[in-house]
Design an enzyme around this catalytic site. Structure first.
Site, mmCIF file in Angstrom:
data_model
loop_
_atom_site.group_PDB
_atom_site.id
_atom_site.type_symbol
_atom_site.label_atom_id
_atom_site.label_comp_id
_atom_site.label_asym_id
_atom_site.label_seq_id
_atom_site.Cartn_x
_atom_site.Cartn_y
_atom_site.Cartn_z
ATOM 1 N N LEU A 127 -3.942 -34.028 152.446
ATOM 2 C CA LEU A 127 -2.883 -34.855 153.047
ATOM 3 C C LEU A 127 -2.824 -34.627 154.564
ATOM 4 C CD1 LEU A 127 -0.282 -36.669 152.695
ATOM 5 C CD2 LEU A 127 0.996 -34.541 152.412
ATOM 6 N N PRO A 130 -5.144 -33.386 161.623
ATOM 7 C CA PRO A 130 -4.949 -32.653 162.877
ATOM 8 C C PRO A 130 -3.668 -33.081 163.609
ATOM 9 C CG PRO A 130 -7.247 -33.302 162.658
ATOM 10 C CD PRO A 130 -6.517 -33.917 161.495
ATOM 11 N N TRP A 158 -6.259 -27.966 157.614
ATOM 12 C CA TRP A 158 -5.499 -26.930 156.887
ATOM 13 C C TRP A 158 -5.532 -27.160 155.384
ATOM 14 C CZ3 TRP A 158 -5.201 -23.693 160.537
ATOM 15 C CH2 TRP A 158 -4.738 -24.017 161.801
ATOM 16 N N ILE A 159 -6.657 -27.613 154.875
ATOM 17 C CA ILE A 159 -6.703 -27.967 153.454
ATOM 18 C C ILE A 159 -7.165 -26.768 152.625
ATOM 19 C CG2 ILE A 159 -7.587 -29.595 151.742
ATOM 20 C CD1 ILE A 159 -5.808 -30.826 154.039
ATOM 21 N N ASP A 242 6.978 -31.921 145.431
ATOM 22 C CA ASP A 242 8.112 -31.422 144.622
ATOM 23 C C ASP A 242 7.643 -30.333 143.658
ATOM 24 O OD1 ASP A 242 10.151 -32.919 145.688
ATOM 25 O OD2 ASP A 242 10.171 -34.435 144.105
ATOM 26 N N GLY A 244 4.578 -28.640 144.062
ATOM 27 C CA GLY A 244 3.915 -27.577 144.838
ATOM 28 C C GLY A 244 4.912 -26.628 145.467
ATOM 29 N N GLN A 281 20.917 6.708 153.098
ATOM 30 C CA GLN A 281 21.637 5.453 152.849
ATOM 31 C C GLN A 281 20.965 4.254 153.537
ATOM 32 O OE1 GLN A 281 25.747 6.020 153.943
ATOM 33 N NE2 GLN A 281 26.134 7.432 152.253
ATOM 34 N N GLU A 365 3.538 -26.786 152.952
ATOM 35 C CA GLU A 365 4.325 -27.546 151.959
ATOM 36 C C GLU A 365 5.751 -27.784 152.478
ATOM 37 O OE1 GLU A 365 3.448 -27.412 148.015
ATOM 38 O OE2 GLU A 365 1.544 -26.354 148.240
HETATM 39 N N1 CAA Z 1 9.875 -38.070 145.280
HETATM 40 C C1 CAA Z 1 9.651 -39.407 145.170
HETATM 41 N N2 CAA Z 1 9.790 -40.253 146.211
HETATM 42 C C2 CAA Z 1 10.131 -39.738 147.403
HETATM 43 C C3 CAA Z 1 10.386 -38.357 147.585
HETATM 44 C C4 CAA Z 1 10.241 -37.515 146.464
HETATM 45 N N3 CAA Z 1 10.454 -36.200 146.548
HETATM 46 N N4 CAA Z 1 10.724 -38.141 148.867
HETATM 47 C C5 CAA Z 1 10.698 -39.326 149.476
HETATM 48 N N5 CAA Z 1 10.342 -40.289 148.590
HETATM 49 C C6 CAA Z 1 10.240 -41.725 148.852
HETATM 50 C C7 CAA Z 1 11.595 -42.251 149.302
HETATM 51 O O1 CAA Z 1 12.375 -42.612 148.194
HETATM 52 C C8 CAA Z 1 11.198 -43.454 150.121
HETATM 53 O O2 CAA Z 1 10.869 -44.515 149.233
HETATM 54 P P1 CAA Z 1 11.094 -46.070 149.635
HETATM 55 O O3 CAA Z 1 10.204 -46.355 150.773
HETATM 56 O O4 CAA Z 1 10.731 -46.820 148.387
HETATM 57 O O5 CAA Z 1 12.544 -46.200 150.017
HETATM 58 C C9 CAA Z 1 9.909 -43.018 150.784
HETATM 59 O O6 CAA Z 1 9.370 -41.986 149.950
HETATM 60 C C10 CAA Z 1 10.114 -42.509 152.189
HETATM 61 O O7 CAA Z 1 10.921 -41.356 152.102
HETATM 62 P P2 CAA Z 1 11.683 -40.728 153.322
HETATM 63 O O8 CAA Z 1 12.541 -41.759 153.985
HETATM 64 O O9 CAA Z 1 12.348 -39.482 152.852
HETATM 65 O O10 CAA Z 1 10.519 -40.357 154.332
HETATM 66 P P3 CAA Z 1 10.673 -39.674 155.737
HETATM 67 O O11 CAA Z 1 9.469 -40.137 156.483
HETATM 68 O O12 CAA Z 1 12.025 -39.834 156.311
HETATM 69 O O13 CAA Z 1 10.625 -38.117 155.473
HETATM 70 C C11 CAA Z 1 9.604 -36.025 154.988
HETATM 71 C C12 CAA Z 1 9.691 -37.537 154.770
HETATM 72 C C13 CAA Z 1 10.646 -35.353 154.128
HETATM 73 C C14 CAA Z 1 9.714 -35.561 156.413
HETATM 74 C C15 CAA Z 1 8.197 -35.823 154.443
HETATM 75 O O14 CAA Z 1 7.284 -36.461 155.296
HETATM 76 C C16 CAA Z 1 7.834 -34.381 154.277
HETATM 77 O O15 CAA Z 1 8.153 -33.797 153.265
HETATM 78 N N6 CAA Z 1 7.119 -33.818 155.269
HETATM 79 C C17 CAA Z 1 6.520 -32.527 155.123
HETATM 80 C C18 CAA Z 1 5.092 -32.708 154.703
HETATM 81 C C19 CAA Z 1 4.549 -31.548 153.938
HETATM 82 O O16 CAA Z 1 5.239 -30.895 153.181
HETATM 83 N N7 CAA Z 1 3.265 -31.333 154.101
HETATM 84 C C20 CAA Z 1 2.604 -30.319 153.350
HETATM 85 C C21 CAA Z 1 1.162 -30.587 153.358
HETATM 86 S S1 CAA Z 1 0.332 -30.118 151.912
HETATM 87 C C22 CAA Z 1 0.032 -28.482 152.042
HETATM 88 O O17 CAA Z 1 0.552 -27.767 152.836
HETATM 89 C C23 CAA Z 1 -0.860 -28.077 150.919
HETATM 90 C C24 CAA Z 1 -1.910 -27.087 151.112
HETATM 91 O O18 CAA Z 1 -3.091 -27.348 151.183
HETATM 92 C C25 CAA Z 1 -1.494 -25.684 150.943
#
Ligand code: CAA
Length: 391
Positions: A127, A130, A158-159, A242, A244, A281, A365
Site C-alpha cells: 500500500l 515513497p 516500507w513493505i 482494521d 492488521g 520502592q 499501520e
Molecule cells: N472500514 C471500511 N471502510 C472504511 C474504513 C474502515 N475501517 N475507514 C474508512 N472507510 C471508508 C469510509 O467509509 C469512506 O467511504 P465512502 O467514500 O464510501 O464514504 C472512505 O473509506 C474514505 O474514508 P475516510 O473519509 O475516513 O478517509 P480519509 O482519507 O479521511 O482518512 C485515514 C483515512 C484514516 C487517514 C487513512 O488514510 C489511514 O488510516 N491512514 C493511515 C494509513 C496506514 O495505516 N498505513 C499503513 C500502511 S500498511 C503497513 O504499515 C503494513 C506493513 O507492511 C507493515
C-alpha cells in the site's frame, strides 16, 4: 455491550500452547537473527506448520478457524518472543489472508489461501509509497486497462516481506479523478515480469523482519487478478488495516508481558546494597507501571477482539487498542531497560531488542497521531485529518 473478562478453556489452551511453541522455536533464534539481520524463512515455515499463519481463516481454506480472541492470544505469545516473527504472522494473516478471505472470489481464495496458511507461500501488503504514508488514498501507482487485464506501474515503500513474498497485494489508482473511489487492489505474483524489490537496511529494530522497496514496471495482470472491483481498493485497505492493527496491538501486549517477566526475574536476582533490587520502592514502581500498562492494553485488545467476533464495527476500538498497546510497549521496554541497568543495554537480555522493535509499531499501520485523529473525529464529528482549505 456485555462484559466478559474471562477466557474459555479452549482459549487458555491456545495461549499456553502458543507460549510453549514460542519458547521452544522462536526465543532461541531471536538474538542471532536480530544480530545477523536475517529473515528466518525456516521459522516462517514452522509458523505455518503450527497453524499460526491464517489462524482465523476458515478451515475449508486451510486456516484454523480461530476466533479473534484466540488469534490475539497467539499473536501476543509470538510478540513476546520476537516482533520480527510476529510481523510475519500479522502481515500474512491479517493483511494478506484476511483481505483475500473477505474480498476474494472463490477461485482466488482456493488459489492462494491454503498455500499462505500453510506457510508454503508468503504474501505482502503493498500500500505505502515513497510519497504516500498516512494519506493512504493518495496513491501514485497506476493501473491502466489493457485488453483482458491491467498494466501496473509505480513504487512501493516500507513493505514488510516484499523481498520474500510470492504474492503481493498491490493497491493502485485506476482513475486519479475519482480519488479514493478509483483505487483497486490486485493479487500480483512476485515472479511476474516487472516486479523487483530491494532490501531496506539500517533499521533501528525489526532487523530480522524483511522490509522492501518495490518497483512495479508495467506489470501485466489479467482481470481475474483484481480483488473485489474497481473502486473497492480503499475499503479493502482499510478493512485489512482494521485486522492488521488488532494484530500489532496484540503483539505489543506480548512485548509488555515480556518486559514484566524479564524485569521481575532480573530485579529479584540482582543485588545491590546487599539486597535484591526488587526491594527498592522505585524499582517496584517501574515494574508496577509496566503491569498496569500490559493489563490495560490486553483488555483493550480483547474488547476489540470481542467486537470482531460479534461481527460488530470495531474500527474505533481497534484504533484505541493499537494506540495504547504500541505506546505502552515502547514505555514498558524503556522502563525494563531501566530496571536492568547496564545489562539492559546489551543483547544478553531481550529488553533492548524489545525497545528497538517496539519503536516502529507507533509508526506503521497508522501512526499514533493518525489513530488519535480517527478517535477524535469519531468523538467530535469533526475531521481534523487535514488543515482546512485556505478561504
Ligand atoms: N472500514 C471500511 N471502510 C472504511 C474504513 C474502515 N475501517 N475507514 C474508512 N472507510 C471508508 C469510509 O467509509 C469512506 O467511504 P465512502 O467514500 O464510501 O464514504 C472512505 O473509506 C474514505 O474514508 P475516510 O473519509 O475516513 O478517509 P480519509 O482519507 O479521511 O482518512 C485515514 C483515512 C484514516 C487517514 C487513512 O488514510 C489511514 O488510516 N491512514 C493511515 C494509513 C496506514 O495505516 N498505513 C499503513 C500502511 S500498511 C503497513 O504499515 C503494513 C506493513 O507492511 C507493515
Amino acid at each position: 455491550m456485555s462484559v466478559d473478562l474471562g477466557l474459555s478453556d479452549e482459549q487458555r489452551l491456545i495461549a499456553e500452547s502458543a507460549r510453549q511453541f514460542c519458547d521452544r522455536e522462536i526465543v532461541p533464534r531471536a538474538r542471532d537473527n536480530d544480530r545477523a539481520g536475517r529473515f528466518d524463512r525456516e521459522l516462517a515455515g514452522k509458523l505455518g506448520e503450527v497453524g499460526y499463519l491464517g489462524a482465523p481463516v476458515a478451515e475449508e481454506y486451510g486456516g484454523r478457524g480461530l476466533d479473534y480472541i484466540g488469534y490475539g492470544l497467539v499473536v501476543e505469545a509470538v510478540g513476546r518472543a520476537d516482533s520480527s516473527a510476529r510481523t510475519v504472522v500479522s502481515v500474512q494473516t491479517s493483511l494478506v489472508c484476511g483481505s483475500i478471505e473477505q474480498w476474494g472470489s472463490e477461485e482466488q481464495k482456493r488459489e492462494w489461501l491454503p498455500r499462505l496458511c500453510s506457510g508454503e507461500a508468503l504474501g505482502c501488503f503493498a500500500l505505502t509509497e515513497p510519497d504516500t504514508g498516512s494519506d493512504a488514498a493518495n496513491l501514485r501507482t497506476r493501473a491502466t486497462k489493457t485488453d483482458g487485464g491491467w498494466s501496473i506501474s509505480g513504487n512501493k515503500m516500507w513493505i514488510s516481506m516484499g523481498n520474500v513474498a510470492d504474492v503481493a497485494l498491490v493497491f493502485a489508482q485506476t482513475d486519479p479523478e475519482r480519488k479514493h473511489k478509483g483505487l483497486a487492489c490486485f493479487l500480483v505474483p512476485t515472479a511476474n515480469e516487472g516486479y523487483s524489490s530491494q532490501e531496506i537496511h539500517g533499521k533501528l529494530g525489526l532487523r530480522a523482519s524483511d522490509t522492501a522497496e518495490i518497483s512495479l514496471d508495467e506489470i501485466e495482470v489479467p482481470d481475474s487478478a483484481m480483488l473485489g472491483e474497481v473502486g473497492d481498493g480503499f475499503k479493502i485497505a482499510m478493512t485489512a488495516l482494521d485486522k492488521g492493527r488488532y494484530s500489532v496491538a496484540a503483539g505489543c501486549v506480548g512485548i509488555c508481558d515480556g518486559c514484566v517477566e524479564a524485569s521481575v526475574a532480573y530485579a529479584t536476582e540482582r543485588k545491590q546494597f546487599d539486597v535484591p533490587i526488587a526491594s527498592f520502592q522505585l524499582v517496584q514502581e517501574l515494574i508496577a507501571d509496566m503491569i498496569v500498562r500490559r493489563d490495560a492494553a490486553r483488555m483493550l485488545v480483547w474488547r476489540a477482539g470481542h467486537l470482531k467476533d460479534a461481527g460488530e464495527p470495531s474500527t474505533i476500538e481497534t484504533s484505541i487498542a493499537k494506540l495504547y498497546a504500541t505506546e505502552s510497549a515502547v514505555e514498558c521496554a524503556n522502563a525494563a531497560i531501566q530496571v536492568h541497568g547496564g545489562s539492559g543495554y546489551v543483547d544478553d537480555y531481550p529488553v533492548e531488542r524489545y525497545l528497538r522493535d517496539a519503536r516502529v509499531t507507533t509508526l506503521y499501520e497508522g501512526t499514533s497521531q493518525i489513530h488519535k485523529l480517527i478517535i477524535g473525529r469519531d468523538a467530535t464529528g469533526i475531521n481534523a485529518m487535514t488543515p482546512p482549505a485556505p478561504s
